[in-house]
Structure formats: C-alpha cells, structure tokens
Design a protein around this motif. Structure first.
Motif, mmCIF file in Angstrom:
data_model
loop_
_atom_site.group_PDB
_atom_site.id
_atom_site.type_symbol
_atom_site.label_atom_id
_atom_site.label_comp_id
_atom_site.label_asym_id
_atom_site.label_seq_id
_atom_site.Cartn_x
_atom_site.Cartn_y
_atom_site.Cartn_z
ATOM 1 N N SER A 168 0.762 -1.319 0.059
ATOM 2 C CA SER A 168 -0.051 -0.035 0.184
ATOM 3 C C SER A 168 0.893 1.293 0.050
ATOM 4 O O SER A 168 0.312 2.332 -0.066
ATOM 5 N N LYS A 170 2.748 4.064 -1.653
ATOM 6 C CA LYS A 170 2.615 4.763 -2.946
ATOM 7 C C LYS A 170 3.789 5.403 -3.588
ATOM 8 O O LYS A 170 4.061 5.591 -4.564
ATOM 9 N N LYS A 221 -4.340 -9.381 3.397
ATOM 10 C CA LYS A 221 -4.817 -8.084 2.751
ATOM 11 C C LYS A 221 -4.811 -7.059 3.800
ATOM 12 O O LYS A 221 -5.029 -5.844 3.849
ATOM 13 N N LYS A 225 -2.538 -3.006 4.732
ATOM 14 C CA LYS A 225 -3.017 -1.466 4.918
ATOM 15 C C LYS A 225 -1.870 -0.701 5.435
ATOM 16 O O LYS A 225 -1.696 0.554 5.287
ATOM 17 N N GLU A 241 -8.786 -4.489 -4.806
ATOM 18 C CA GLU A 241 -8.112 -3.428 -3.934
ATOM 19 C C GLU A 241 -6.888 -2.722 -4.862
ATOM 20 O O GLU A 241 -7.206 -1.542 -4.675
ATOM 21 N N ARG A 244 -9.343 -0.229 -6.806
ATOM 22 C CA ARG A 244 -9.912 0.971 -5.931
ATOM 23 C C ARG A 244 -8.607 1.833 -5.563
ATOM 24 O O ARG A 244 -8.565 3.063 -4.906
ATOM 25 N N GLU A 246 -6.210 1.115 -3.294
ATOM 26 C CA GLU A 246 -5.814 0.731 -1.938
ATOM 27 C C GLU A 246 -4.539 0.035 -1.985
ATOM 28 O O GLU A 246 -3.746 0.158 -0.996
#
Length: 290
Positions: A168, A170, A221, A225, A241, A244, A246
């Motif tokens: 997750s 970025k 999963k 996060k 995911e 979206r 995420e």
C-alpha cells in the motif's frame, strides 16, 4: 425377485388379465405367467385367486402390494436418476485458497443454477493438503496452482494466473530488484502453499527476510494496509483493491511469476458424467473471466 417380475405383478393388479398385461408390455402371455409363478415361488405363497380368466388379489397379494409398491416406484425413479437431463449427485472438492476464494465461487454459483440437483461440498486448503487428500481418497478432485509430479495424480490445465508483489506504499513507483525491498516487512503464506512455493523457488538464491506467515489471504490483505508491509500474492486476490487504489503492484526486475491453474484427481478416478460436465463447465467459464 426382479423389477420385471414386480412390474408384471402390479400390471396384473391393475388389469386382472395375463393376456391384457402381455399385450401392454409387448411380451408373450406365457412370459407373464412364468414371471408370476417365479415371484410366487420366491414368496412361498399365491398372490391371486384365479376366478375364471381373471386374476384377483387374495389376502397375501393385497398386503404384498401395499408393502412393496412405494419402494418399487422409488427404485424405478432411481433408474433414471443419472441420465443426461437429470444429473444428480454429490461432489467433494478441495481448492487452493486463491482459486477457491477468488476464481471458482461465481462459476460454481452459475453451475448450481444449471444443475440444482448436484450438491457441491467445497473446502479451501493449501496445495499440499489437497494432494494428500486425493492420494488418500478423501476427496473427488481438487484445484491447485503449483506444479506437482506424482505418478498417481492426473493434472489438467484449466487456466492461468500471475503472482505479483504488492504494497500500500504509494512511494514504490520505480522498478526494483527483489533485494532492494528487503527493508519492508515481508508477509508470506504458510508452508505448503502453492503461492509461497512458487515465489521462493523463483528467488531461490536469495534469502528473503520473512517477517510473518499466515494461512489466511484475508489477514494478509488486512496487514497490507500498513505501508511497511509487502507480499507476493495472486493477482486475482487483490484485483479489486488495486482497482480501488488501496494497493499497488510493484514492478520487479528479472522475476517471472506466471503460473497455471490445474484440475487434479487420482489416476484411478472414474470420470462420471457429473465430473465431465463440471470440469468442462469450469474450463469454459474460466476463460471468460481471465
């Protein structure tokens, strides 16, 4: 006693005449008489009173008909249980967690709509468990992703999958060598998992620092996060995911993680109509979702 003898008996109950029954069943009158004599011999009693040319049920005949007719009709129905247009039966299947959770549910749902009389008992386990269950005769067949080489197991390719590295975080936007990501907390599936086995084989000469292991894809999963967590997982498992925003697919240099989905079963398994219909349905519909 045979179903043929019983059929003749019930016809005689209805029409009271061997000649009429012979004509209805397209057999000789002597065949009707012989069948009745054989049945009465097995039972040790006469079932009819012979009144002129008519056969009328006696005390034994009436109770025999009452006690047996329902079971006879159920046996006749059972003869037609497994024809092509009325498939009925029960399948025990075990699937890998990826296939069982993210690939097969929708296909099985549609199959059940088409064949409502087929019961499907499905469990999700890792590939090692599935192979052992097939070898021990505890399940009809299974679905796995990893390569196996066992002379007692037949495997049929039914589709393809790709493992990807996801996080997750970025900030992981460039292309990396796998060891450039060792500062992350790697979470992997448990030993025996096809996903884990393929990934570790692909990086066989690199000692991956594994932070945590679990047999639950949902748990992986959830832990993803945290941007410090990273894993190798089926693209199917995180498709939504990623869509979206995420989770993010990380580009890895020199690492090909394409794999096949296999239907696996024991070499001595009889391919019933249900097995053939179900496996064909899976192969056909899997292509539409890939």
């Amino acid at each position: 006693m045979t179903l043929k003898e019983l059929n003749i008996f019930y016809e005689l109950c209805k029409y009271n005449s061997p000649s009429v029954v012979a004509k209805r069943l397209n057999v000789s009158q002597s065949a009707v008489s012989l069948a009745l004599k054989s049945l009465e011999k097995d039972l040790g009693v006469n079932l009819f009173n012979r009144i002129g040319k008519k056969l009328v049920l006696n005390e034994y005949g009436r109770v025999f008909k009452e006690k047996t007719y329902k079971n006879y009709t159920e046996l006749i129905d059972a003869k037609h249980l497994f024809n092509e247009n009325n498939l009925i039966g029960e399948m025990n299947i075990i699937t890998s967690k990826t296939i069982g959770s993210f690939v097969l549910p929708k296909i099985i749902y549609i199959f059940k709509q088409n064949y409502p009389k087929i019961s499907i008992n499905k469990k999700n386990e890792n590939s090692k468990f599935i192979v052992n269950s097939i070898l021990e005769g505890k399940t009809d067949f299974g679905f796995i992703e990893n390569e196996i080489d066992n002379k007692n197991i037949i495997k049929e390719k039914i589709g393809e999958d790709r493992l990807i590295i996801v996080s997750s975080d970025k900030k992981l936007k460039k292309e990396y060598f796998i060891d450039e990501l060792f500062n992350k907390r790697w979470i992997l599936r448990e030993a025996g998992s096809g996903t884990r086995e393929m990934f570790l084989n692909a990086i066989y000469d690199i000692d991956l620092p594994v932070f945590y292991e679990t047999n639950s894809i949902s748990e992986i999963k959830m832990l993803l996060k945290n941007p410090d967590v990273i894993t190798c997982i089926s693209e199917y498992a995180v498709k939504e995911e990623i869509k979206r925003g995420e989770l993010f697919k990380i580009k890895i240099k020199n690492l090909n993680l394409k794999r096949n989905f296999y239907l696996v079963y024991h070499k001595n398994k009889i391919k019933t109509k249900i097995f053939e219909k179900f496996s064909e349905f899976i192969k056909k519909n899997l292509k539409t979702i890939q």
